[in-house]
Design a protein around this motif. Structure first.
Motif, PDB file in Angstrom:
ATOM      1  N   ALA A 203       8.822 -29.129  10.789  1.00 54.46           N
ATOM      2  CA  ALA A 203       9.953 -29.565   9.976  1.00 54.46           C
ATOM      3  C   ALA A 203       9.526 -30.640   8.989  1.00 54.46           C
ATOM      4  N   ALA A 204       8.693 -31.581   9.446  1.00 54.62           N
ATOM      5  CA  ALA A 204       8.239 -32.651   8.557  1.00 54.62           C
ATOM      6  C   ALA A 204       7.369 -32.099   7.425  1.00 54.62           C
ATOM      7  N   ALA A 205       6.471 -31.177   7.751  1.00 53.69           N
ATOM      8  CA  ALA A 205       5.596 -30.613   6.727  1.00 53.69           C
ATOM      9  C   ALA A 205       6.392 -29.805   5.707  1.00 53.69           C
ATOM     10  N   LEU A 206       7.359 -29.055   6.169  1.00 48.10           N
ATOM     11  CA  LEU A 206       8.198 -28.285   5.250  1.00 48.10           C
ATOM     12  C   LEU A 206       9.015 -29.200   4.351  1.00 48.10           C
ATOM     13  N   ALA A 207       9.511 -30.302   4.913  1.00 48.57           N
ATOM     14  CA  ALA A 207      10.252 -31.266   4.092  1.00 48.57           C
ATOM     15  C   ALA A 207       9.359 -31.856   3.022  1.00 48.57           C
ATOM     16  N   ALA A 208       8.128 -32.170   3.385  1.00 47.66           N
ATOM     17  CA  ALA A 208       7.196 -32.731   2.404  1.00 47.66           C
ATOM     18  C   ALA A 208       6.893 -31.733   1.295  1.00 47.66           C
ATOM     19  N   ALA A 209       6.933 -30.448   1.611  1.00 41.20           N
ATOM     20  CA  ALA A 209       6.656 -29.406   0.615  1.00 41.20           C
ATOM     21  C   ALA A 209       7.883 -29.034  -0.200  1.00 41.20           C
ATOM     22  N   GLY A 210       9.028 -29.646   0.107  1.00 41.26           N
ATOM     23  CA  GLY A 210      10.245 -29.356  -0.657  1.00 41.26           C
ATOM     24  C   GLY A 210      10.999 -28.140  -0.188  1.00 41.26           C
ATOM     25  N   ALA A 211      10.759 -27.670   1.037  1.00 44.76           N
ATOM     26  CA  ALA A 211      11.476 -26.495   1.546  1.00 44.76           C
ATOM     27  C   ALA A 211      12.942 -26.846   1.774  1.00 44.76           C
ATOM     28  N   PRO A 212      13.859 -25.900   1.561  1.00 46.01           N
ATOM     29  CA  PRO A 212      15.284 -26.187   1.737  1.00 46.01           C
ATOM     30  C   PRO A 212      15.641 -26.398   3.200  1.00 46.01           C
ATOM     31  N   ALA A 213      16.796 -27.011   3.403  1.00 48.67           N
ATOM     32  CA  ALA A 213      17.230 -27.327   4.762  1.00 48.67           C
ATOM     33  C   ALA A 213      17.414 -26.077   5.598  1.00 48.67           C
ATOM     34  N   THR A 214      17.806 -24.934   4.979  1.00 51.55           N
ATOM     35  CA  THR A 214      18.022 -23.708   5.752  1.00 51.55           C
ATOM     36  C   THR A 214      16.744 -23.231   6.422  1.00 51.55           C
ATOM     37  N   VAL A 215      15.585 -23.565   5.858  1.00 52.89           N
ATOM     38  CA  VAL A 215      14.317 -23.180   6.464  1.00 52.89           C
ATOM     39  C   VAL A 215      13.891 -24.212   7.500  1.00 52.89           C
ATOM     40  N   ARG A 216      14.112 -25.490   7.208  1.00 46.81           N
ATOM     41  CA  ARG A 216      13.702 -26.557   8.130  1.00 46.81           C
ATOM     42  C   ARG A 216      14.581 -26.596   9.372  1.00 46.81           C
ATOM     43  N   ALA A 217      15.842 -26.152   9.231  1.00 47.79           N
ATOM     44  CA  ALA A 217      16.808 -26.321  10.321  1.00 47.79           C
ATOM     45  C   ALA A 217      16.343 -25.647  11.607  1.00 47.79           C
ATOM     46  N   HIS A 218      15.695 -24.496  11.486  1.00 46.29           N
ATOM     47  CA  HIS A 218      15.225 -23.783  12.681  1.00 46.29           C
ATOM     48  C   HIS A 218      14.282 -24.668  13.487  1.00 46.29           C
ATOM     49  N   HIS A 219      13.338 -25.300  12.805  1.00 47.76           N
ATOM     50  CA  HIS A 219      12.374 -26.150  13.507  1.00 47.76           C
ATOM     51  C   HIS A 219      13.039 -27.427  14.006  1.00 47.76           C
TER      52      HIS A 219
END
Length: 961
Positions: free
Chosen positions: A374-390
């Motif tokens: 989740a942290a790595a995806l946030a750093a890459a600018g991924a939307p919350a819908t993708v991070r939410a699963h993790h």
């Protein structure tokens, strides 16, 4: 080429699949592979992909997983990730993701390609913001149609493990089944039947019925196939025991075989499974790995389709950096534990292996890996819908920052994937501390989740949650939350058929002290006006609806005023108060038409009510116009349970106008939605409307309408409401057309009671026609005469052409039963004129055809032939197999005399000219080009000596019977 090991058995299935691949673009457009776990669905899917590639088709392959079931459109996003970015740009898409392409096609979905500087895939749905999920369906269909035309031999989309797919993906597939693509595109899905969502199973089954879906149920392999191809050289007695234990399942057979190879003993009852089963065997492959390699495999299992090297590096942090990670990945690949996929993604070789590795990873380590992801995806600018699963998988308790991500994901998916929105809110509510300091937030989140559940059709879950919200509110709550919760809860009760509960809830809220705020009182009053007429006669709530209208006007709330006017218009139209209904309908239409779609976005239900009121007043064009507008608004994010009402309104208009193919499409879509919602009352109403369409659309003797009506009656149960009454009325007509007049009479009396007061007043003459027909058929002329007289009085009071036509047909049947065919024929001729005046082509055609038979019996064959020809032409052009079949049974046509000197084709064209058809219309009717028609006309003018179409029409008319 797709890497394929030899396929065991399945020759018959492959033959049928080859036929589909050899003709992509025609029916069926979807292939449904079903079977138990391990039966060979994925292997057969791989074979199909390989054969498609050999034929030159472009192949896109996606797989649903049980660990990402709440990521919107995940399985389609996985498949579309393989699309060539250059191809997408050639189609005008602004980016290289499916979501961006769908957005460009929809003109309403904001494209947000996964900007990915670290090389981390943002995942499915990243480019779909909170907008219309129905527009996304249509946009995806347009994109696939365009791709199918631009990819050589066609396009194959293979979707594996669909039983694990997210709700948004299932909705999209349902749309593609109901609206087959007109392009060389084949969709092949593989799923476990027992684990499939009921809504998807129903959609695919209806697709099988319509020919849009080919279903292949994979059963056990034969013993010969298992033994000779999977275990050649195995001693016969051992092979027989292994096959018997596996029950023909190839995965179980291989598992048992592998257990034998590892030295497992034989049990007394046959071959013994290895300790730990298949999972233990698979995990044993990880034994030779180093600790770092094992951690890498676990990271791949956690990440799923996001397992790119940069993200794996963030999760595993090998001491020597990317070089060490590359080496570890190489070892795992050489052992065939992981395999590369397009886009630099790695995946474990099989979902079963992924599940085994994931579950074997310690819970603490799993949570830590998800947190890092989740942290790595946030750093890459991924939307919350993708991070939410993790974030969800990493949660161990209340974490405000994690909750903020989940709430952002809920906001982003609120309209595109309301089921995912409801899920993320549920996760937050599960960990939110149950303390006074969080009480207001909990209440607000519960209300928001209830709204999301209502939008995606989970009416019961929404209703139950709202009851919990209402019960938890303080008695003196003045925040408006109570009114909002009660209004929505009452709406859920209404759509679930619990009308009295809805009315009681609303009246209690309206009578509370202190009184609700004026704006809240308007919302509560509107819902009361919607619910009460189902439990009470409309006059009992007329004054309350009027007060709501006056209050809305005083507040300047025009959308609410439009809603109150629509409620009143429908109530008066239903009750048969024609003058009042017309005046209120005019006012409601003027008010609604002056509002923007944005004004109506939160309450498009008035459009459904207005459309139904206009239908009852026989204003078919206006009814369809408002139903279409309501559908457009509802599809952009309105509650799912409103769509069936709008679809049925349009379908019943098309039925009366004899546009039956489109009417069937509309009721099929309404049924698909209703079955997933869980409201017996709504399903009963939809099936009743479907039965009405089927009666007219199917040939004489077809019992599909009766079957639909019987299911509708079963769904309606013993309740009493205007919908239930309608269901029984349709049951009466279905029984009549099914050849059982006694049952038809019984059903209509069940609908209306002994005095028939329970029949809808504005439609009673039409319903009485079924009773009159049943009575005449069974020889009860006295009963038929009594009901025909009642129909006549009602029709005179209503002043509506279709109802007058029904009353005339009732009178005509009594006259025909009394041996007076000439008088009966005159009534049917007048009935055709009345129905024609309102545009009710179905009833016009029926009146003409029955009237033609009676006219012929009365000794006027020329008039009978003319009536028969017009009636049959109307029926045929509208797709009514019932009436075309009836026409051929009643009065087979005799060849009409022709204008002397003309060929049969020339006379046919002259006859159509006499009927007033233009050259393009004649060309369309006869499947000719306009140029060919004009050539024939020039020959006709030369042979007959006339020079104008009007003169030709007059000449032709003189030679017609």
């Amino acid at each position: 080429m797709t890497d394929r090991t030899p396929l065991v058995g399945r020759e018959a299935e492959l033959g049928r699949l080859d036929a589909v691949l050899d003709g992509p673009g025609g029916p069926p457009g979807v292939v449904d592979l079903t079977g138990a776990a391990g039966i060979g669905k994925s292997r057969l899917l791989t074979e199909v992909c390989g054969r498609a590639e050999e034929r030159g088709l472009t192949v896109l392959r996606g797989r649903a997983t049980e660990y990402e079931r709440h990521i919107p459109f995940r399985v389609f996003g996985d498949a579309f990730a393989d699309l060539d970015p250059e191809l997408l740009r050639g189609l005008g898409a602004p980016g290289a993701t499916w979501a961006a392409s769908a957005g460009a096609a929809a003109d309403g979905i904001s494209a947000n390609p996964a900007v990915d500087p670290a090389g981390i895939g943002a995942g499915a749905g990243a480019g779909v913001s909170a907008v219309d999920r129905f527009a996304a369906h249509r946009a995806t269909a347009r994109l696939l149609t365009a791709l199918g035309g631009r990819t050589g031999a066609g396009l194959l989309i293979a979707l594996d493990d669909l039983h694990w797919a997210d709700p948004a993906s299932l909705e999209l597939l349902d749309h593609l089944v109901r609206h087959p693509l007109r392009a060389p595109v084949v969709i092949v899905v593989a799923r476990r039947d027992r684990q499939t969502a009921p809504s998807l199973a129903a959609a695919l089954t209806r697709g099988v019925d319509t020919g849009a879906v080919l279903r292949l149920d994979l059963g056990p392999l034969t013993e010969r196939a298992c033994v000779e191809q999977l275990a050649p050289g195995l001693p016969p007695d051992r092979a027989a025991r292994l096959y018997a234990a596996s029950e023909g399942n190839p995965l179980y057979f291989l598992t048992l075989l592998q257990g034998q190879g590892q030295g497992q003993g034989q049990g007394r009852s046959g071959p013994a499974l290895p300790p730990g089963g298949l999972g233990a065997l698979l995990l044993d492959e990880l034994t030779p790995l180093s600790a770092a390699q094992r951690r890498t495999a676990e990271a791949v299992a956690v990440l799923g389709d996001q397992a790119t090297p940069p993200l794996l590096l963030a999760l595993t942090e090998p001491a020597s950096g990317p070089e060490r990670l590359d080496a570890d990945l190489g070892v795992l690949a050489r052992r065939d534990l992981i395999r590369p996929r397009p886009g630099g993604v790695w995946s474990l070789r099989h979902p079963v292996l992924r599940a085994a590795v994931y579950e074997d990873t310690g819970p603490g380590r799993r949570a830590a890996l998800h947190r890092r992801a989740a942290a790595a995806l946030a750093a890459a600018g991924a939307p919350a819908t993708v991070r939410a699963h993790h974030v969800e998988r990493a949660l161990t308790g209340w974490e405000p920052e994690a909750a903020a991500v989940l709430l952002e994901a809920a906001d982003q998916s609120e309209t595109t994937a309301p089921a995912s929105c409801a899920h993320w809110l549920e996760v937050v509510l599960r960990v939110l501390p149950d303390t006074p300091g969080h009480a207001a937030r909990r209440r607000d989140l519960m209300l928001k989740r209830a709204r999301a559940l209502s939008v995606c059709g989970e009416l019961r879950a929404s209703r139950d949650l709202l009851h919990e919200v209402i019960a938890g509110l303080p008695a003196d709550d003045g925040s408006g939350v109570r009114a909002a919760a009660v209004t929505l809860c009452a709406s859920m009760e209404r759509h679930l058929g619990q009308y009295r509960a809805s009315v009681a809830l609303l009246r209690r809220a309206l009578s509370r002290r202190p009184a609700p705020a004026p704006a809240d009182a308007v919302a509560l009053g509107l819902e009361l006006g919607s619910s009460a007429p189902h439990a009470l006669p409309f006059p009992a709530v007329r004054a309350e609806v009027l007060r709501t209208l006056e209050l809305a006007r005083a507040l300047g709330n025009e959308p609410a005023a439009a809603g109150a006017l629509a409620v009143s218009a429908l109530g008066e139209a239903y009750e048969g108060n024609t003058a009042a209904a017309r005046e209120l309908t005019d006012r409601a239409a003027a008010c609604v038409d002056a509002l923007t779609d944005r004004d109506l976005a939160d309450q498009c239900e008035p459009l459904a009510r207005l459309g139904w009121a206009e239908f009852y007043l026989e204003r078919y064009e206006d009814a369809e116009r408002h139903a279409d507008r309501g559908l457009a608004i509802a599809r952009r994010g309105g509650p799912l349970h409103l769509l069936p009402h709008l679809l049925m309104c349009k379908a019943i208009v098309h039925t009366h106008a004899c546009r039956l193919p489109s009417a069937l499409d509309l009721v099929d879509e309404a049924e698909s939605i209703a079955r997933g919602i869980g409201s017996d009352e709504l399903l009963g109403l939809v099936l009743a409307n479907k039965a009405q369409v089927l009666i007219a659309a199917r040939p004489p003797g077809d019992l599909s309408a009766l079957a639909a009506a019987e299911e509708a009656v079963a769904a309606a149960g013993a309740r009493t409401s205007w919908w239930t009454s309608l269901v029984w009325c349709v049951m009466s007509y279905a029984a009549l057309h099914g050849g059982d007049p006694v049952r038809a009479r019984s059903a209509m009396l069940r609908a209306g009671g002994a005095d028939l007061a329970g029949l809808q007043p504005s439609m009673r003459p039409l319903f009485l026609e079924a009773l009159v027909t049943a009575a005449v058929t069974t020889g009860d002329l006295a009963g038929a005469q009594e009901w025909a007289a009642l129909a006549g009085r009602d029709a005179e009071r209503l002043g509506l052409p279709v109802q007058r036509a029904a009353a005339l047909r009732c009178a005509g049947q009594v006259l025909a039963g009394s041996g007076r065919p000439a008088a009966a024929a005159e009534r049917f001729a007048r009935a055709a004129e009345e129905a024609g005046r309102s545009g009710a082509v179905l009833w016009e055609a029926q009146s003409l055809l029955i009237g033609a038979s009676l006219t012929a019996e009365a000794g006027d064959p020329a008039t009978a032939s003319a009536m028969w020809r017009r009636g049959r032409r109307l029926a045929e052009s509208g797709g009514s197999l019932l009436l075309t079949g009836l026409a051929d049974l009643l009065l087979p046509p005799a060849p009409p005399p022709r204008v002397p000197g003309l060929t049969p084709r020339e006379h046919e064209i002259a006859t159509l000219v006499a009927e007033g058809l233009t050259t393009p219309a004649i060309a369309a009717r006869l499947y000719l080009s306009p140029r060919t028609v004009d050539t024939h006309l020039s020959h006709i003018f030369r042979k007959t000596g006339v020079t104008t179409r009007s003169a030709l029409a007059a000449l032709t008319a003189r030679h017609l019977p």
